[in-house]
Design a protein around this motif. Structure first.
Motif, short mmCIF file in Angstrom:
data_model
loop_
_atom_site.label_atom_id
_atom_site.label_comp_id
_atom_site.label_asym_id
_atom_site.label_seq_id
_atom_site.Cartn_x
_atom_site.Cartn_y
_atom_site.Cartn_z
N GLY A 214 -18.62 28.69 -13.24
CA GLY A 214 -19.73 28.72 -11.82
C GLY A 214 -20.41 29.98 -11.83
N ALA A 215 -20.00 31.09 -12.38
CA ALA A 215 -20.68 32.33 -12.62
C ALA A 215 -21.79 32.21 -13.51
CB ALA A 215 -19.66 33.29 -12.88
N ARG A 216 -21.38 31.37 -14.67
CA ARG A 216 -22.27 31.36 -15.73
C ARG A 216 -23.30 30.20 -15.28
NH1 ARG A 216 -18.86 30.57 -21.47
NH2 ARG A 216 -17.23 32.12 -20.89
N HIS A 217 -23.18 29.25 -14.58
CA HIS A 217 -23.83 28.18 -14.17
C HIS A 217 -24.57 28.00 -12.92
CE1 HIS A 217 -23.10 26.60 -18.21
NE2 HIS A 217 -21.82 26.38 -17.67
N GLY A 218 -24.49 29.15 -12.19
CA GLY A 218 -25.25 29.11 -10.76
C GLY A 218 -24.51 28.67 -9.83
N PHE A 219 -23.01 28.46 -9.69
CA PHE A 219 -22.41 28.15 -8.33
C PHE A 219 -21.19 28.71 -8.14
CE2 PHE A 219 -20.67 25.44 -11.96
CZ PHE A 219 -19.21 25.41 -11.56
N CYS A 220 -20.71 28.75 -7.06
CA CYS A 220 -19.28 29.35 -6.58
C CYS A 220 -18.51 28.47 -5.91
CB CYS A 220 -19.46 30.51 -5.96
SG CYS A 220 -20.28 30.54 -4.29
N LEU A 221 -17.27 28.60 -6.02
CA LEU A 221 -16.54 27.52 -5.32
C LEU A 221 -16.33 27.88 -3.56
CD1 LEU A 221 -13.50 27.08 -7.86
CD2 LEU A 221 -15.80 25.87 -7.66
N SER A 222 -16.32 26.67 -3.01
CA SER A 222 -16.28 26.88 -1.58
C SER A 222 -15.27 26.03 -0.90
CB SER A 222 -17.45 26.97 -0.93
OG SER A 222 -17.63 26.83 0.54
N LYS B 288 -7.97 18.05 -23.88
CA LYS B 288 -7.00 17.85 -23.04
C LYS B 288 -7.60 17.86 -21.38
CE LYS B 288 -3.37 17.91 -25.52
NZ LYS B 288 -2.46 18.87 -25.69
N PRO B 289 -8.19 16.77 -21.19
CA PRO B 289 -9.34 16.53 -19.95
C PRO B 289 -8.23 17.27 -18.73
CG PRO B 289 -9.38 14.80 -21.40
CD PRO B 289 -8.20 15.30 -21.99
N VAL B 290 -9.07 17.63 -17.77
CA VAL B 290 -8.48 18.22 -16.37
C VAL B 290 -9.83 17.70 -15.47
CG1 VAL B 290 -8.11 20.18 -14.76
CG2 VAL B 290 -7.12 20.09 -17.34
N ARG B 291 -9.20 17.11 -14.38
CA ARG B 291 -10.38 16.72 -13.43
C ARG B 291 -10.27 17.76 -12.12
NH1 ARG B 291 -11.79 11.16 -11.58
NH2 ARG B 291 -12.13 11.16 -9.36
N TYR B 292 -11.25 18.11 -11.95
CA TYR B 292 -11.79 19.11 -10.80
C TYR B 292 -12.37 18.49 -9.64
CZ TYR B 292 -10.93 22.91 -14.36
OH TYR B 292 -10.27 23.87 -15.06
N GLU B 293 -11.91 18.57 -8.49
CA GLU B 293 -12.50 18.08 -7.20
C GLU B 293 -12.53 19.12 -6.19
OE1 GLU B 293 -12.08 13.53 -5.95
OE2 GLU B 293 -10.52 13.89 -7.35
N GLY B 294 -13.87 19.21 -5.56
CA GLY B 294 -13.82 20.11 -4.46
C GLY B 294 -15.18 20.52 -3.83
N ARG B 295 -15.38 21.64 -3.27
CA ARG B 295 -16.81 22.01 -2.77
C ARG B 295 -17.11 23.21 -3.57
NH1 ARG B 295 -17.63 19.08 2.19
NH2 ARG B 295 -15.90 17.96 2.84
N LEU B 296 -18.57 23.44 -3.66
CA LEU B 296 -19.16 24.26 -4.24
C LEU B 296 -20.33 24.91 -3.41
CD1 LEU B 296 -21.76 23.41 -5.73
CD2 LEU B 296 -20.42 22.65 -7.50
N VAL B 297 -20.90 26.25 -3.88
CA VAL B 297 -22.33 26.55 -3.32
C VAL B 297 -23.37 26.91 -4.23
CG1 VAL B 297 -23.33 28.14 -1.70
CG2 VAL B 297 -21.17 27.64 -1.30
N VAL B 298 -24.60 26.42 -4.19
CA VAL B 298 -25.21 26.84 -5.42
C VAL B 298 -25.77 28.20 -5.14
CG1 VAL B 298 -27.40 26.07 -6.45
CG2 VAL B 298 -25.86 24.06 -5.60
N THR B 299 -25.88 29.06 -6.20
CA THR B 299 -26.16 30.28 -6.11
C THR B 299 -27.65 30.69 -6.85
OG1 THR B 299 -24.58 30.90 -7.98
CG2 THR B 299 -23.88 31.46 -5.74
N ASP B 300 -27.69 29.74 -7.88
CA ASP B 300 -29.07 29.72 -8.67
C ASP B 300 -29.27 28.51 -9.13
OD1 ASP B 300 -30.67 30.05 -11.07
OD2 ASP B 300 -30.15 32.01 -11.21
N ALA B 301 -30.27 27.92 -8.55
CA ALA B 301 -30.47 26.47 -8.65
C ALA B 301 -30.88 26.21 -9.92
CB ALA B 301 -31.68 26.07 -7.67
#
Length: 217
Positions: free
Chosen positions: A139-147, A177-190
């Motif tokens: 997220g830090a690399r790709h412009g988002f943080c978890l929320s 070894k795939p892992v599935r992530y689900e949740g909410r994020l906030v865009v920090t750098d569009a």
């Protein structure tokens, strides 16, 4: 242009059974719907990312690309249905501060040095905390943080057991070894965020990982 396709596969088709048993074969099948490319990585050049989702009722493959696919090129009877739409305008409307729900199947891993070798080896992250930290770092690399609040920002982290991790899940010394992530994020750098959506997140993109799907929170 960013094209999103939702494919429903016929589970009794021999080609579908083959592809679910070897994710590398599924990659080859999907690429048949796209024009030939002289690029060293046609998948990357065409922006093709995909995610397979199977349950007792049906098998769905979600495919994202930067060019329009021709699904009619696939074998007769392989698809039970295909829906395709351009989501480019919706993605371009995403701005800094936007809150979104997300789904990501990724390959959280790290590289470690090999003894007596200049090459490194990618190893699976096995704990919930390590997998969560991997996503925070991306997220830090790709412009988002978890929320989301609560433990681990409310993000679900689950191992993926299908498609089955057999021959196609190991390629060029990279174990998937795939892992599935689900949740909410906030865009920090569009700008960074949209690039991550189009290019994918993490390694093993040719093996059903990296497609970041978002929806309004």
């Amino acid at each position: 242009m960013t094209i999103l396709s939702r494919l429903e596969l016929r589970s009794r088709h021999l080609g579908v059974a083959r592809d679910l048993g070897d994710i590398a074969e599924m990659h080859r099948t999907i690429m048949r719907a796209f024009p030939a490319s002289d690029d060293a990585s046609p998948r990357a050049a065409l922006g093709v990312l995909f995610r397979a989702e199977t349950d007792a009722q049906q098998t769905i493959v979600v495919v994202q690309s930067q060019v329009r696919p021709a699904w009619e090129r696939l074998a007769d009877g392989y698809l039970a249905g295909a829906q395709t739409k351009d989501i480019g305008d919706a993605l371009d409307a995403i701005t800094d501060g936007r809150r979104l729900r997300f789904l990501l199947v990724a390959n959280p891993s790290r590289k470690v040095a090999r003894e007596a070798s200049r090459n490194s080896q990618r190893v699976e992250l096995t704990t919930h905390d390590a997998r969560h930290s991997w996503l925070v770092d991306r997220g830090a690399r790709h412009g988002f943080c978890l929320s989301g609040g609560g433990p681990h920002d409310g993000v679900r982290v689950d191992r993926v057991v299908t498609p089955r991790p057999v021959r196609g899940m190991s390629h060029s010394r990279v174990t998937v070894k795939p892992v599935r992530y689900e949740g909410r994020l906030v865009v920090t750098d569009a700008e960074l965020f949209l690039d991550a959506i189009k290019r994918g997140v993490g390694p093993a993109k040719a093996f059903g990982c990296g497609l970041l799907s978002v929806a309004p929170a």
